[in-house]
Design a protein around this motif. Structure first.
Motif, PDB file in Angstrom:
ATOM      1  N   ARG A 657     -64.969  89.485  14.117  1.00 54.99           N
ATOM      2  CA  ARG A 657     -64.657  90.907  13.960  1.00 54.99           C
ATOM      3  C   ARG A 657     -63.203  91.194  14.304  1.00 54.99           C
ATOM      4  N   LEU A 658     -62.739  90.662  15.437  1.00 54.76           N
ATOM      5  CA  LEU A 658     -61.360  90.912  15.836  1.00 54.76           C
ATOM      6  C   LEU A 658     -60.372  90.345  14.828  1.00 54.76           C
ATOM      7  N   ALA A 659     -60.679  89.150  14.300  1.00 54.40           N
ATOM      8  CA  ALA A 659     -59.769  88.518  13.347  1.00 54.40           C
ATOM      9  C   ALA A 659     -59.733  89.280  12.027  1.00 54.40           C
ATOM     10  N   VAL A 660     -60.906  89.704  11.531  1.00 55.17           N
ATOM     11  CA  VAL A 660     -60.953  90.451  10.267  1.00 55.17           C
ATOM     12  C   VAL A 660     -60.235  91.791  10.424  1.00 55.17           C
ATOM     13  N   LEU A 661     -60.523  92.505  11.537  1.00 53.29           N
ATOM     14  CA  LEU A 661     -59.854  93.790  11.762  1.00 53.29           C
ATOM     15  C   LEU A 661     -58.353  93.593  11.935  1.00 53.29           C
ATOM     16  N   GLY A 662     -57.963  92.478  12.571  1.00 52.49           N
ATOM     17  CA  GLY A 662     -56.549  92.193  12.736  1.00 52.49           C
ATOM     18  C   GLY A 662     -55.829  91.983  11.418  1.00 52.49           C
ATOM     19  N   HIS A 663     -56.569  91.532  10.401  1.00 47.47           N
ATOM     20  CA  HIS A 663     -55.999  91.368   9.063  1.00 47.47           C
ATOM     21  C   HIS A 663     -56.054  92.664   8.250  1.00 47.47           C
ATOM     22  N   GLY A 664     -56.628  93.710   8.810  1.00 47.94           N
ATOM     23  CA  GLY A 664     -56.743  94.974   8.079  1.00 47.94           C
ATOM     24  C   GLY A 664     -57.996  95.066   7.232  1.00 47.94           C
ATOM     25  N   GLY A 665     -58.939  94.118   7.414  1.00 50.00           N
ATOM     26  CA  GLY A 665     -60.173  94.128   6.634  1.00 50.00           C
ATOM     27  C   GLY A 665     -61.335  94.756   7.391  1.00 50.00           C
ATOM     28  N   GLU A 666     -62.527  94.566   6.861  1.00 42.82           N
ATOM     29  CA  GLU A 666     -63.754  95.089   7.469  1.00 42.82           C
ATOM     30  C   GLU A 666     -64.796  93.988   7.501  1.00 42.82           C
ATOM     31  N   ILE A 667     -65.735  94.091   8.468  1.00 50.06           N
ATOM     32  CA  ILE A 667     -66.850  93.158   8.551  1.00 50.06           C
ATOM     33  C   ILE A 667     -68.097  93.935   8.955  1.00 50.06           C
ATOM     34  N   TRP A 668     -69.206  93.632   8.315  1.00 54.25           N
ATOM     35  CA  TRP A 668     -70.462  94.306   8.626  1.00 54.25           C
ATOM     36  C   TRP A 668     -71.630  93.393   8.270  1.00 54.25           C
ATOM     37  N   VAL A 669     -72.817  93.803   8.663  1.00 51.54           N
ATOM     38  CA  VAL A 669     -74.004  92.982   8.464  1.00 51.54           C
ATOM     39  C   VAL A 669     -75.103  93.818   7.823  1.00 51.54           C
ATOM     40  N   LEU A 681     -67.489  90.594   4.610  1.00 50.88           N
ATOM     41  CA  LEU A 681     -66.161  90.831   5.165  1.00 50.88           C
ATOM     42  C   LEU A 681     -65.159  90.951   4.028  1.00 50.88           C
ATOM     43  N   THR A 682     -64.079  91.672   4.286  1.00 55.01           N
ATOM     44  CA  THR A 682     -63.005  91.795   3.294  1.00 55.01           C
ATOM     45  C   THR A 682     -61.702  91.317   3.925  1.00 55.01           C
ATOM     46  N   LEU A 683     -60.870  90.622   3.107  1.00 54.56           N
ATOM     47  CA  LEU A 683     -59.546  90.165   3.521  1.00 54.56           C
ATOM     48  C   LEU A 683     -58.539  90.613   2.468  1.00 54.56           C
ATOM     49  N   PRO A 684     -57.316  90.948   2.876  1.00 54.07           N
ATOM     50  CA  PRO A 684     -56.357  91.560   1.940  1.00 54.07           C
ATOM     51  C   PRO A 684     -55.811  90.570   0.910  1.00 54.07           C
ATOM     52  N   VAL A 685     -55.561  91.089  -0.278  1.00 48.82           N
ATOM     53  CA  VAL A 685     -54.947  90.306  -1.357  1.00 48.82           C
ATOM     54  C   VAL A 685     -53.447  90.175  -1.073  1.00 48.82           C
ATOM     55  N   ALA A 686     -52.895  88.976  -1.376  1.00 49.98           N
ATOM     56  CA  ALA A 686     -51.457  88.756  -1.182  1.00 49.98           C
ATOM     57  C   ALA A 686     -50.678  89.631  -2.154  1.00 49.98           C
ATOM     58  N   GLN A 687     -49.750  90.423  -1.639  1.00 53.56           N
ATOM     59  CA  GLN A 687     -48.981  91.326  -2.489  1.00 53.56           C
ATOM     60  C   GLN A 687     -47.826  90.615  -3.188  1.00 53.56           C
ATOM     61  N   LYS A 688     -47.262  89.557  -2.551  1.00 53.04           N
ATOM     62  CA  LYS A 688     -46.214  88.755  -3.173  1.00 53.04           C
ATOM     63  C   LYS A 688     -46.842  87.542  -3.825  1.00 53.04           C
ATOM     64  N   LYS A 689     -46.474  87.299  -5.061  1.00 52.37           N
ATOM     65  CA  LYS A 689     -47.082  86.192  -5.781  1.00 52.37           C
ATOM     66  C   LYS A 689     -46.663  84.876  -5.148  1.00 52.37           C
ATOM     67  N   ALA A 690     -47.603  84.031  -4.946  1.00 49.68           N
ATOM     68  CA  ALA A 690     -47.338  82.696  -4.408  1.00 49.68           C
ATOM     69  C   ALA A 690     -48.405  81.770  -4.918  1.00 49.68           C
ATOM     70  N   THR A 691     -48.058  80.573  -5.140  1.00 47.11           N
ATOM     71  CA  THR A 691     -49.027  79.569  -5.583  1.00 47.11           C
ATOM     72  C   THR A 691     -48.939  78.404  -4.639  1.00 47.11           C
ATOM     73  N   GLY A 692     -49.948  77.642  -4.571  1.00 44.43           N
ATOM     74  CA  GLY A 692     -49.946  76.488  -3.691  1.00 44.43           C
ATOM     75  C   GLY A 692     -51.296  75.853  -3.649  1.00 44.43           C
ATOM     76  N   GLN A 693     -51.416  74.870  -2.853  1.00 48.71           N
ATOM     77  CA  GLN A 693     -52.692  74.176  -2.728  1.00 48.71           C
ATOM     78  C   GLN A 693     -52.954  73.899  -1.258  1.00 48.71           C
ATOM     79  N   LEU A 694     -54.210  73.799  -0.922  1.00 43.48           N
ATOM     80  CA  LEU A 694     -54.622  73.552   0.455  1.00 43.48           C
ATOM     81  C   LEU A 694     -54.769  72.064   0.686  1.00 43.48           C
ATOM     82  N   LYS A 695     -54.332  71.628   1.829  1.00 42.15           N
ATOM     83  CA  LYS A 695     -54.584  70.235   2.167  1.00 42.15           C
ATOM     84  C   LYS A 695     -54.947  70.160   3.644  1.00 42.15           C
TER      85      LYS A 695
END
Length: 707
Positions: A657-669, A681-695
């Motif tokens: 909850r604290l982490a989601v709210l800290g990102h400006g999102g919401e969490i509920w059950v 839960l909701t997390l914000p969309v990146a406003q600046k375009k960026a591409t990449g990959q996770l490793k």
């Protein structure tokens, strides 16, 4: 008719008119009329029965020679229903009976037998006033044929002359009776309603009844709602000491009859009434006559008022009317007194609870001025009771105006509010408190009750817990780093031995879980202290979900569970702290795995919402979460109780909850018992375009920009 006869008749009528016109009392008018009739017409005995507008006998005068005789209600009823007078009432015509032994209309009594007076001669005429039947006048001579038609005409003339006087006297007497009844009831009301103390109310009711009816003994009984018995609560008068506390089983005796029918009754002679029974007796009192009236309140009989043995020997005609009126007054007053008594007891209980409460309690008006304070408020604040009464609530503690509203507007509207604050003590010190403000009615005034709970120990425990968490984090961080490095080195050295590789994998996964827990504890402290999330980057949510599923696969396999990814194929990048976002999903998945049965099914997914957020969800088919716990589960160190519920520290969902709210999102059950649970839960969309990959880099997800 001769001139002498006419003159004699006129003189007679003038004399009769004078006799009855100079009196207003009904009994006096009847006696004078009867004596004048016997004197001028003849006869040895006579009677006048007076009727009301409904045709019922209300009074009578009976003369034998020169003596007046008492009569009973039953005698009057027999006379106007079955006797010669009854025939006159029915036909409204005068009647002359030369020989009573030969006329069936004559009601034969014991003295009509041959051995006594035998046959008689009788005259009977109606008393008509303004075409209203007001009574019946009867004269009787002991000798048959003693009367003639001339006597009948004389009787009619007397009746015509006296009828209006009889009517006026009846109306006057009725008005006097009504005035006496109203006076008695008014005096009773004034006396009875001057107190609300139940014992005093009973005493006043009994005194007024005894005074109005002039009887030897009076008693008051109320219905016991539990047993339905009549319980005599109070009594007054002759030998009344044994009456209070006496029980009469429900429905028994004359009192039970009054309760059942809701109407009072008078028994002139109890020895002649078959309804009188053992249930009606009072110890030490010789019962002769009884009058009983119901005590009623709001249309319901709640008891009876009983009068015993009138001092004059018989009850007045209006006795029952007076008693019934007093019973109605008594019912209302008794119920008011009972309500008052219950209210006093409730106030006493409130006072006891107020004073004995383990928490400080203050009562204020809506200006915040202290009206009342209990013992604990004096002890905790250090102020005396007198000092507290001169203070306002905002002098005692820091009022959170954002909770109460300016001038307590929010509190007045919502009736209550809660917040944490600091109590200012008399010695200059402070104590942390939890405040519960609640709108109450105090001393019939709209007020505010303030419960100030001392939370010093809780705050000290929270500080100790925070210190312990910080110590655990800092003391575990370095050795955990060494363990992770060692495990990575061992993994590079072992290539072919599957058993060792499996053991290393278990150790690596377990260490990663410890790292996530430690990092979550640290993040909780940081986020609770108000620090912002600064290490954010654009991340592919689909890659984030795949990585989370991969990390929980060992736990899924161990419980033979399967998980389905329901994510939309194309999703925008999200702007998050990658490690935090990863741990959010891991915590939700591990939580779902714990609460889902073996061989159960889980679901994870993500989709776009309004272009500003990506919505994630984790769904299970576990036991569900009770409605009362759906907010509480996000509190730190909270665990759902139950024999079959798995244990844990209770920090995972608090971190989420604290982490989601800290990102400006919401969490509920959302949950349904025995149907499963879904965390959203909701997390914000990146406003600046960026591409990449996770490793994967040392157990942490990072973003590598594309070339």
């Amino acid at each position: 008719m001769s001139e002498d006869r006419t003159r004699s008749l006129l003189e007679l009528l003038i004399n009769v008119s004078r006799e009855v016109a100079t009196a207003l009392d009904l009994r006096t008018v009847l006696q004078r009329l009867l004596f004048a009739s016997i004197q001028h017409v003849g006869g040895e005995r006579g009677s006048i029965v007076v009727m009301d507008d409904a045709g019922k006998p209300v009074d009578a005068t009976i003369v034998y020679g020169k003596q007046f005789h008492e009569h009973t209600t039953q005698q009057l009823r027999d006379t106007v229903e079955r006797g010669l007078a009854g025939w006159v009432v029915q036909h409204r015509k005068p009647v002359f009976v030369p020989d009573t032994s030969k006329d069936e209309r004559w009601l034969r009594r014991a003295d009509d037998s041959i051995t006594k007076s035998g046959a008689k001669s009788a005259l009977c005429v109606p008393l008509m006033a303004r075409e209203r039947l007001v009574g019946v006048l009867t004269l009787v001579h002991s000798v048959p044929n003693a009367f003639t038609e001339e006597h009948l005409e004389l009787m009619r003339a007397i009746a015509d002359q006296a009828s209006v006087a009889v009517l006026n006297a009846r109306l006057y007497t009725e008005s006097q009776r009504t005035a006496r009844v109203m006076s008695a009831l008014a005096e009773g009301a004034a006396a009875i309603n001057t107190s609300l103390e139940i014992q005093d109310v009973w005493r006043r009711i009994l005194n007024q009844t005894m005074q109005a009816l002039q009887v030897e003994t009076v008693a008051l009984a109320l219905i016991d709602n539990a047993s339905n018995d009549l319980v005599f609560n109070a009594a007054a008068g002759h030998n009344s000491g044994n009456i209070p506390g006496r029980h009469v089983p429900g429905g028994q005796g004359l009192a039970g009859l009054v309760v059942r029918d809701g109407h009072g009754l008078v028994v002139p002679n109890v020895s002649l009434d078959p309804r009188y029974s053992e249930a009606d007796r009072f110890g030490g009192i010789e019962m002769r006559s009884i009058a009983i009236a119901p005590i009623q309140s709001q249309g319901k009989v709640i008891g009876v008022l009983q009068a015993v043995n009138p001092i004059s020997g018989s009850f007045d005609p209006d006795a029952l009317l007076v008693m019934t009126g007093l019973g109605s007054l008594a019912g209302t007053t008794i119920q008011n007194a009972q309500f008052f008594e219950r209210l006093q007891k409730a106030h006493q209980r409130y006072r006891e609870l107020f004073e004995d409460s383990v928490d400080p309690i203050l009562i204020t008006d809506w200006e915040g001025r202290v009206l009342e304070a209990n013992r604990q408020a004096v002890i905790l604040s250090g102020y005396s009771n007198e000092q507290l009464h001169s203070m306002s609530i905002d002098q005692l503690h820091e009022v959170k105006w954002n909770k109460t509203g300016l001038n307590f507007e929010t509190l007045r509207r919502d009736d209550e509010c809660n917040y944490e604050s600091v109590l200012h003590q008399q010695n200059g010190g402070t104590s942390p408190i939890e405040v519960h403000a609640h709108r109450v009615e105090f001393e019939e005034t709209d007020s505010v009750q303030w419960i100030l709970r001392d939370i010093t120990e809780r705050k000290e425990l929270d500080d100790l817990r925070d210190d312990m968490i910080a110590m655990i984090y800092h003391d575990l961080r370095s050795p955990l780093g060494n363990i992770v490095s060692s495990l990575e080195m061992l993994g590079g050295m072992v290539h072919e031995d599957e058993t060792i590789r499996s053991m290393l994998s278990i150790a690596t996964n377990s260490t990663a879980r410890i790292q996530r827990l430690v990092n979550s504890l640290l993040d909780i402290n940081r986020l609770e202290s108000g620090k912002e999330i600064v290490d954010q980057a654009a991340v592919d949510p689909l890659a984030l979900i795949r990585e989370a599923i991969r990390d929980v696969e060992p736990a899924l396999n161990g419980r033979q569970q399967r998980i389905e990814n329901k994510s939309t194929l194309v999703l925008p990048l999200i702007w998050v702290d990658v490690d935090m976002a990863h741990r959010i999903l891991i915590n939700l998945l591990e939580n779902a795995i714990k609460f889902t049965p073996v061989q159960g099914r889980l679901e994870i997914g993500a989709q776009t919402t309004d272009g500003l957020f990506v919505k994630f969800w984790v769904r299970d088919n576990g036991p569900g979460i009770p409605l009362a716990d759906r907010e509480r589960i996000f509190d730190k160190f909270t665990r759902l109780r139950g024999k079959e519920r798995p244990g844990g520290l209770g920090v995972g969902l608090a971190f989420c909850r604290l982490a989601v709210l800290g990102h400006g999102g919401e969490i509920w059950v959302e949950s349904e018992l025995n149907q499963g649970t879904t965390f959203w839960l909701t997390l914000p969309v990146a406003q600046k375009k960026a591409t990449g990959q996770l490793k994967r880099q040392t157990g942490r997800l990072t973003l590598k920009p594309s070339e």
